[in-house]
Design a protein around this motif. Sequence first.
Motif, mmCIF file in Angstrom:
data_model
loop_
_atom_site.group_PDB
_atom_site.id
_atom_site.type_symbol
_atom_site.label_atom_id
_atom_site.label_comp_id
_atom_site.label_asym_id
_atom_site.label_seq_id
_atom_site.Cartn_x
_atom_site.Cartn_y
_atom_site.Cartn_z
ATOM 1 N N TYR A 45 -3.245 -54.517 -48.446
ATOM 2 C CA TYR A 45 -3.029 -54.179 -49.847
ATOM 3 C C TYR A 45 -3.372 -55.391 -50.704
ATOM 4 O O TYR A 45 -3.049 -56.523 -50.333
ATOM 5 C CB TYR A 45 -1.580 -53.768 -50.105
ATOM 6 C CG TYR A 45 -1.153 -52.518 -49.360
ATOM 7 C CD1 TYR A 45 -1.381 -51.256 -49.888
ATOM 8 C CD2 TYR A 45 -0.520 -52.617 -48.124
ATOM 9 C CE1 TYR A 45 -0.986 -50.118 -49.206
ATOM 10 C CE2 TYR A 45 -0.123 -51.492 -47.427
ATOM 11 C CZ TYR A 45 -0.369 -50.235 -47.972
ATOM 12 O OH TYR A 45 0.016 -49.120 -47.290
ATOM 13 N N GLU A 46 -3.978 -55.123 -51.868
ATOM 14 C CA GLU A 46 -4.326 -56.180 -52.814
ATOM 15 C C GLU A 46 -3.499 -55.983 -54.082
ATOM 16 O O GLU A 46 -3.647 -54.968 -54.786
ATOM 17 C CB GLU A 46 -5.811 -56.148 -53.141
ATOM 18 C CG GLU A 46 -6.249 -57.315 -54.008
ATOM 19 C CD GLU A 46 -7.742 -57.315 -54.230
ATOM 20 O OE1 GLU A 46 -8.204 -58.119 -55.074
ATOM 21 O OE2 GLU A 46 -8.445 -56.519 -53.571
ATOM 22 N N ILE A 47 -2.593 -56.898 -54.385
ATOM 23 C CA ILE A 47 -1.671 -56.805 -55.515
ATOM 24 C C ILE A 47 -1.917 -57.990 -56.443
ATOM 25 O O ILE A 47 -2.003 -59.143 -55.987
ATOM 26 C CB ILE A 47 -0.201 -56.810 -55.034
ATOM 27 C CG1 ILE A 47 0.037 -55.629 -54.077
ATOM 28 C CG2 ILE A 47 0.751 -56.752 -56.208
ATOM 29 C CD1 ILE A 47 1.424 -55.620 -53.483
ATOM 30 N N GLU A 48 -2.026 -57.700 -57.781
ATOM 31 C CA GLU A 48 -2.208 -58.749 -58.774
ATOM 32 C C GLU A 48 -0.839 -59.150 -59.324
ATOM 33 O O GLU A 48 -0.081 -58.306 -59.816
ATOM 34 C CB GLU A 48 -3.099 -58.264 -59.911
ATOM 35 C CG GLU A 48 -4.526 -57.964 -59.461
ATOM 36 C CD GLU A 48 -5.391 -57.556 -60.634
ATOM 37 O OE1 GLU A 48 -4.853 -57.495 -61.763
ATOM 38 O OE2 GLU A 48 -6.594 -57.305 -60.414
ATOM 39 N N VAL A 49 -0.534 -60.397 -59.255
ATOM 40 C CA VAL A 49 0.755 -60.927 -59.709
ATOM 41 C C VAL A 49 0.482 -61.962 -60.793
ATOM 42 O O VAL A 49 -0.337 -62.876 -60.606
ATOM 43 C CB VAL A 49 1.536 -61.550 -58.540
ATOM 44 C CG1 VAL A 49 2.859 -62.118 -59.020
ATOM 45 C CG2 VAL A 49 1.760 -60.506 -57.451
ATOM 46 N N GLU A 50 1.163 -61.822 -61.986
ATOM 47 C CA GLU A 50 1.033 -62.798 -63.069
ATOM 48 C C GLU A 50 2.070 -63.892 -62.899
ATOM 49 O O GLU A 50 3.277 -63.622 -62.856
ATOM 50 C CB GLU A 50 1.220 -62.117 -64.425
ATOM 51 C CG GLU A 50 0.155 -61.079 -64.744
ATOM 52 C CD GLU A 50 0.348 -60.490 -66.114
ATOM 53 O OE1 GLU A 50 1.314 -60.922 -66.805
ATOM 54 O OE2 GLU A 50 -0.452 -59.632 -66.506
ATOM 55 N N GLU A 51 1.606 -65.082 -62.795
ATOM 56 C CA GLU A 51 2.505 -66.215 -62.616
ATOM 57 C C GLU A 51 2.837 -66.821 -63.981
ATOM 58 O O GLU A 51 1.931 -67.143 -64.770
ATOM 59 C CB GLU A 51 1.857 -67.273 -61.726
ATOM 60 C CG GLU A 51 1.585 -66.788 -60.311
ATOM 61 C CD GLU A 51 1.019 -67.885 -59.443
ATOM 62 O OE1 GLU A 51 0.841 -69.014 -59.983
ATOM 63 O OE2 GLU A 51 0.767 -67.640 -58.260
ATOM 64 N N PRO A 52 4.129 -66.992 -64.379
ATOM 65 C CA PRO A 52 4.495 -67.600 -65.689
ATOM 66 C C PRO A 52 4.162 -69.085 -65.716
ATOM 67 O O PRO A 52 4.260 -69.789 -64.705
ATOM 68 C CB PRO A 52 6.004 -67.364 -65.776
ATOM 69 C CG PRO A 52 6.448 -67.253 -64.338
ATOM 70 C CD PRO A 52 5.313 -66.600 -63.598
ATOM 71 N N ILE A 53 3.766 -69.521 -66.905
ATOM 72 C CA ILE A 53 3.431 -70.937 -67.076
ATOM 73 C C ILE A 53 4.724 -71.727 -67.230
ATOM 74 O O ILE A 53 5.571 -71.398 -68.068
ATOM 75 C CB ILE A 53 2.534 -71.139 -68.309
ATOM 76 C CG1 ILE A 53 1.234 -70.325 -68.143
ATOM 77 C CG2 ILE A 53 2.236 -72.614 -68.525
ATOM 78 C CD1 ILE A 53 0.331 -70.387 -69.347
ATOM 79 N N PRO A 54 4.950 -72.727 -66.467
ATOM 80 C CA PRO A 54 6.205 -73.496 -66.565
ATOM 81 C C PRO A 54 6.261 -74.268 -67.880
ATOM 82 O O PRO A 54 5.237 -74.733 -68.405
ATOM 83 C CB PRO A 54 6.144 -74.440 -65.364
ATOM 84 C CG PRO A 54 4.693 -74.561 -65.050
ATOM 85 C CD PRO A 54 4.077 -73.235 -65.398
ATOM 86 N N PRO A 55 7.488 -74.428 -68.522
ATOM 87 C CA PRO A 55 7.597 -75.187 -69.800
ATOM 88 C C PRO A 55 7.302 -76.657 -69.599
ATOM 89 O O PRO A 55 7.448 -77.210 -68.498
ATOM 90 C CB PRO A 55 9.054 -74.948 -70.206
ATOM 91 C CG PRO A 55 9.766 -74.659 -68.910
ATOM 92 C CD PRO A 55 8.781 -73.926 -68.051
ATOM 93 N N GLU A 56 6.903 -77.298 -70.727
ATOM 94 C CA GLU A 56 6.546 -78.715 -70.658
ATOM 95 C C GLU A 56 7.818 -79.550 -70.506
ATOM 96 O O GLU A 56 8.803 -79.369 -71.237
ATOM 97 C CB GLU A 56 5.815 -79.133 -71.942
ATOM 98 C CG GLU A 56 5.362 -80.574 -71.910
ATOM 99 C CD GLU A 56 4.631 -80.939 -73.190
ATOM 100 O OE1 GLU A 56 4.245 -82.091 -73.325
ATOM 101 O OE2 GLU A 56 4.482 -80.031 -74.043
ATOM 102 N N GLN A 57 7.806 -80.443 -69.551
ATOM 103 C CA GLN A 57 8.962 -81.283 -69.285
ATOM 104 C C GLN A 57 8.935 -82.502 -70.219
ATOM 105 O O GLN A 57 7.897 -83.149 -70.369
ATOM 106 C CB GLN A 57 8.953 -81.749 -67.828
ATOM 107 C CG GLN A 57 9.034 -80.607 -66.830
ATOM 108 C CD GLN A 57 10.367 -79.890 -66.916
ATOM 109 O OE1 GLN A 57 11.365 -80.482 -67.343
ATOM 110 N NE2 GLN A 57 10.373 -78.614 -66.531
ATOM 111 N N PRO A 58 10.109 -82.848 -70.908
ATOM 112 C CA PRO A 58 10.120 -84.037 -71.790
ATOM 113 C C PRO A 58 10.035 -85.320 -70.989
ATOM 114 O O PRO A 58 10.465 -85.399 -69.832
ATOM 115 C CB PRO A 58 11.471 -83.933 -72.503
ATOM 116 C CG PRO A 58 12.327 -83.135 -71.552
ATOM 117 C CD PRO A 58 11.409 -82.151 -70.892
ATOM 118 N N SER A 59 9.461 -86.352 -71.646
ATOM 119 C CA SER A 59 9.320 -87.645 -70.978
ATOM 120 C C SER A 59 10.653 -88.370 -70.955
ATOM 121 O O SER A 59 11.552 -88.116 -71.769
ATOM 122 C CB SER A 59 8.282 -88.511 -71.707
ATOM 123 O OG SER A 59 7.045 -87.834 -71.770
#
Length: 470
Positions: A391-405
């Motif tokens: 089976y071929e399934i398309e999964v959307e991966e969320p973009i991780p938030p920017e980490q502060p310095s």
Amino acid sequence: MAPHADRPSGSDPAVPFAQDTRPIGPPSGILAIPSQWHSEQGLQHSLKQLGFDEKREDGYRLKGVQLIDAVRQSLHLPVKTFDTAATYYHKFRVRYPSSDYNYEDVALAALFVACKAEDTIKKSREILCAAHGLRQPHDHKTPDDKMFEAPSRYIIGLERHILETVGFDFRVQYPQKLLIKVVRQMFPRDDPSCQQEGKEFLKVAYNMSIDLYKTFAPIKQTTFTMVLAILELTARLLGTTPQRTKALQEPGSWHSNRPCVLETILDLLDLYTRFQKSTKVGIRFDLQKFMDIKIDYNNLLSNENRDRYTGWCDRCSLDSNNSMGIDAPSATATPGSATSPATNPSLAGSNPAKRKIPPTEGTQRFIFDADKARQERDIVARYFEDEYEEYEIEVEEPIPPEQPSEPRGKNSGPQPGRGGGGGGGNNNQPGFRGHAPSGPGQGNHSRSGRHGRDRHRNQRGGGGGGGGGY
């Protein structure tokens, strides 16, 4: 995935079928189909895989068959037991290297198994005692002596390996019985003029049938082929008139063919020209006579454009040599006679022979009918087939938030490569980063990656990188 059993007609589909829930048993095992005959190319391929030395292996083959014949005569066993033992001996040595098993042990074990197969029962102690009497005639021992206890266990341990080698296929060629019948037809008893000639012919031919088992011909050719080759070569050696051998000129009527007969004759001639003193017929004739006959048969093969060995494939031979690396030096193998309990009475020899067969899963079974073996393998394979669906399934991966310095300390100076001047300015701002002046007349403008107004506030502090300010 196991195939579903067929439902009987008229059954309710809602009710589960009883045979669908039956547990599947273990695998039927590894099927092995024994082979009664081998080709010359197959034999050479097997020997090369073992890393054999041709000169040494030929000597072991001759000595092993001679030992079997000598012990057989000492125990007054029939010639069919010798034929069976020599055949088992050849098949074992083609499969196992000489460095693992001594040729004397294998010869005595093969004779022990042959006695059981031919219903001429002899105990292992009796065979070992007869072999000991041949090696040391002045040291008389009985089979009940304690010195044969440990070698007897070793011979019994080799028995299993010989049975697995032959695949429990006890079919063996017996050319002597057919040979005597054909010689009686060639020299009838009612003709007194040919009785003496027939006796001399049969004596040479019978001894040649014993010498034939010092080659690989018994595991390559049929009984009729061996008999025709022995009769033709004996007639050439004794100068028998062509009228006597006229019936032998048509191998097709004897369930054989001419190329196989010529191959067997050349196998015998190779034996007589290379190991003349180790044969029964070779010591009765001049070596030059064998050489002349061999040259005639080689010329016959050249004129008829025949190969030396029947069914030889040059392409398969080259592929085999390249894949095995024949140019590499073969491993040096030493015979196991020095450490063999069957031939060295001073050793204990309590451990049986080690198993050299590669480990496999399941029980090894031997089937003589190749068609039934293939049919059983196909039926069993259906129950142990693994079926997969992709089976071929398309999964959307969320973009991780920017980490502060990480915040910098109050007195920390500029990092190398990031600031051009001193440590002035509001350096304790979160996300503060120092930058070099972007032009003449500008001070140490420090910018924050998050707030744009910090650029003007930083101009109040004194900096060592320029004279900016109000």
